[in-house]
Design a protein around this motif. Sequence first.
Motif, PDB file in Angstrom:
ATOM      1  N   GLU A 180      -5.157   3.686  -2.311  1.00 26.73           N
ATOM      2  CA  GLU A 180      -4.213   4.796  -2.298  1.00 26.73           C
ATOM      3  C   GLU A 180      -4.579   5.661  -1.102  1.00 26.73           C
ATOM      4  OE1 GLU A 180      -3.473   6.836  -6.133  1.00 26.73           O
ATOM      5  OE2 GLU A 180      -3.545   8.687  -4.986  1.00 26.73           O
ATOM      6  N   LEU A 181      -3.684   5.701  -0.142  1.00 25.29           N
ATOM      7  CA  LEU A 181      -3.968   6.470   1.062  1.00 25.29           C
ATOM      8  C   LEU A 181      -3.465   7.895   0.886  1.00 25.29           C
ATOM      9  CD1 LEU A 181      -2.750   3.755   3.589  1.00 25.29           C
ATOM     10  CD2 LEU A 181      -5.116   4.286   3.048  1.00 25.29           C
ATOM     11  N   HIS A 182      -4.235   8.843   1.346  1.00 24.16           N
ATOM     12  CA  HIS A 182      -3.857  10.243   1.246  1.00 24.16           C
ATOM     13  C   HIS A 182      -3.703  10.830   2.639  1.00 24.16           C
ATOM     14  CE1 HIS A 182      -6.296  10.028  -2.712  1.00 24.16           C
ATOM     15  NE2 HIS A 182      -5.055   9.638  -2.907  1.00 24.16           N
ATOM     16  N   GLY A 183      -2.646  11.579   2.841  1.00 23.92           N
ATOM     17  CA  GLY A 183      -2.452  12.176   4.156  1.00 23.92           C
ATOM     18  C   GLY A 183      -1.473  13.318   4.108  1.00 23.92           C
ATOM     19  N   ILE A 184      -1.031  13.708   5.282  1.00 20.04           N
ATOM     20  CA  ILE A 184      -0.014  14.746   5.400  1.00 20.04           C
ATOM     21  C   ILE A 184       1.154  14.107   6.141  1.00 20.04           C
ATOM     22  CG2 ILE A 184       0.532  17.075   6.282  1.00 20.04           C
ATOM     23  CD1 ILE A 184      -1.723  17.140   4.211  1.00 20.04           C
ATOM     24  N   CYS A 185       2.338  14.135   5.519  1.00 17.10           N
ATOM     25  CA  CYS A 185       3.488  13.435   6.095  1.00 17.10           C
ATOM     26  C   CYS A 185       3.975  14.137   7.372  1.00 17.10           C
ATOM     27  CB  CYS A 185       4.606  13.336   5.067  1.00 17.10           C
ATOM     28  SG  CYS A 185       5.457  14.882   4.730  1.00 17.10           S
ATOM     29  N   THR A 187       0.833  -1.193   0.000  1.00 13.83           N
ATOM     30  CA  THR A 187       0.000   0.000   0.000  1.00 13.83           C
ATOM     31  C   THR A 187       0.873   1.251   0.000  1.00 13.83           C
ATOM     32  OG1 THR A 187      -1.600  -1.266   1.266  1.00 13.83           O
ATOM     33  CG2 THR A 187      -1.917   1.098   1.228  1.00 13.83           C
ATOM     34  N   HIS A 188       0.417   2.256  -0.729  1.00  9.85           N
ATOM     35  CA  HIS A 188       1.148   3.515  -0.779  1.00  9.85           C
ATOM     36  C   HIS A 188       0.380   4.613  -0.088  1.00  9.85           C
ATOM     37  CE1 HIS A 188       3.188   1.426  -4.187  1.00  9.85           C
ATOM     38  NE2 HIS A 188       4.202   1.884  -3.492  1.00  9.85           N
ATOM     39  N   ILE A 189       1.132   5.464   0.586  1.00  9.23           N
ATOM     40  CA  ILE A 189       0.515   6.632   1.197  1.00  9.23           C
ATOM     41  C   ILE A 189       1.141   7.876   0.588  1.00  9.23           C
ATOM     42  CG2 ILE A 189       2.024   6.555   3.285  1.00  9.23           C
ATOM     43  CD1 ILE A 189      -0.689   7.471   4.781  1.00  9.23           C
ATOM     44  N   LEU A 190       0.269   8.767   0.160  1.00 13.42           N
ATOM     45  CA  LEU A 190       0.688   9.965  -0.568  1.00 13.42           C
ATOM     46  C   LEU A 190       0.493  11.182   0.325  1.00 13.42           C
ATOM     47  CD1 LEU A 190       0.966  11.675  -3.376  1.00 13.42           C
ATOM     48  CD2 LEU A 190      -1.506  11.430  -3.461  1.00 13.42           C
ATOM     49  N   CYS A 191       1.514  12.030   0.404  1.00 13.13           N
ATOM     50  CA  CYS A 191       1.358  13.283   1.143  1.00 13.13           C
ATOM     51  C   CYS A 191       0.721  14.304   0.205  1.00 13.13           C
ATOM     52  CB  CYS A 191       2.686  13.793   1.682  1.00 13.13           C
ATOM     53  SG  CYS A 191       2.490  15.395   2.502  1.00 13.13           S
ATOM     54  N   LEU A 192      -0.440  14.789   0.586  1.00 15.14           N
ATOM     55  CA  LEU A 192      -1.168  15.729  -0.277  1.00 15.14           C
ATOM     56  C   LEU A 192      -0.504  17.095  -0.292  1.00 15.14           C
ATOM     57  CD1 LEU A 192      -4.859  14.855   0.619  1.00 15.14           C
ATOM     58  CD2 LEU A 192      -3.624  14.260  -1.456  1.00 15.14           C
ATOM     59  N   ASN A 193       0.398  17.311   0.643  1.00 15.35           N
ATOM     60  CA  ASN A 193       1.059  18.607   0.700  1.00 15.35           C
ATOM     61  C   ASN A 193       2.315  18.649  -0.170  1.00 15.35           C
ATOM     62  OD1 ASN A 193       1.139  21.293   1.908  1.00 15.35           O
ATOM     63  ND2 ASN A 193       3.026  20.558   2.832  1.00 15.35           N
ATOM     64  N   CYS A 194       3.261  17.719   0.052  1.00 14.29           N
ATOM     65  CA  CYS A 194       4.512  17.778  -0.713  1.00 14.29           C
ATOM     66  C   CYS A 194       4.538  16.759  -1.852  1.00 14.29           C
ATOM     67  CB  CYS A 194       5.709  17.591   0.216  1.00 14.29           C
ATOM     68  SG  CYS A 194       5.803  15.981   0.988  1.00 14.29           S
ATOM     69  N   GLY A 195       3.588  15.845  -1.895  1.00 16.98           N
ATOM     70  CA  GLY A 195       3.492  14.907  -3.009  1.00 16.98           C
ATOM     71  C   GLY A 195       4.379  13.690  -2.891  1.00 16.98           C
ATOM     72  N   LYS A 196       5.051  13.507  -1.743  1.00 21.11           N
ATOM     73  CA  LYS A 196       5.900  12.321  -1.643  1.00 21.11           C
ATOM     74  C   LYS A 196       5.066  11.078  -1.400  1.00 21.11           C
ATOM     75  CE  LYS A 196       7.474  12.366   3.088  1.00 21.11           C
ATOM     76  NZ  LYS A 196       8.545  12.919   3.860  1.00 21.11           N
TER      77      LYS A 196
END
Length: 147
Positions: free
Chosen positions: A122-127, A80-89
């Motif tokens: 696809e998980l979305h969050g803030i790192c 599973t991937h987690i995406l930072c919605l702020n910086c895109g990593k």
Amino acid sequence: MEKKQERMTRQKKVILEELNKVKNHPTASEVYDMVRSKLPRISLGTVYRNLEHLSAKGLIQKLDMRKGQRRFDATTQEHTHILCLNCGKVEDIALQPDQDILTMKSKVKDQSGYELIGYEIELHGICPECRSETEKQKENQACKKGR
Ligand SMILES: [Zn+2]
Ligand SMILES: [Zn+2]
């Protein structure tokens, strides 16, 4: 002809090796920067073609995330991937499907008649880095207000 074939193989090998060293799911242009010291004559287009080729062969995974450019991952087993919605990593997250997803399988069949053979989360969050940035900004604003 044979020589060209060999060069292709070496390019792919180097790209694969470099991609295996990192865990940050680089974009094609980031891979290009990574391999340039070893393959000084390679072009971005060639890197891109090689990456597409490697993923078509199942040697790497390509990720089309909601945000940013296409990324590449040397880890090919399902994860599973987690995406930072702020910086895109994009980072890996070790999560096993829980019971809800397993029961979803039978529910999908009941409701739609589809046989569920796969799913992608696809998980979305803030790192953590971005979170501490916003925390700092909040603190600064609080300080200014206090003055
Ligand atoms: Zn971030
Ligand atoms: Zn990954």
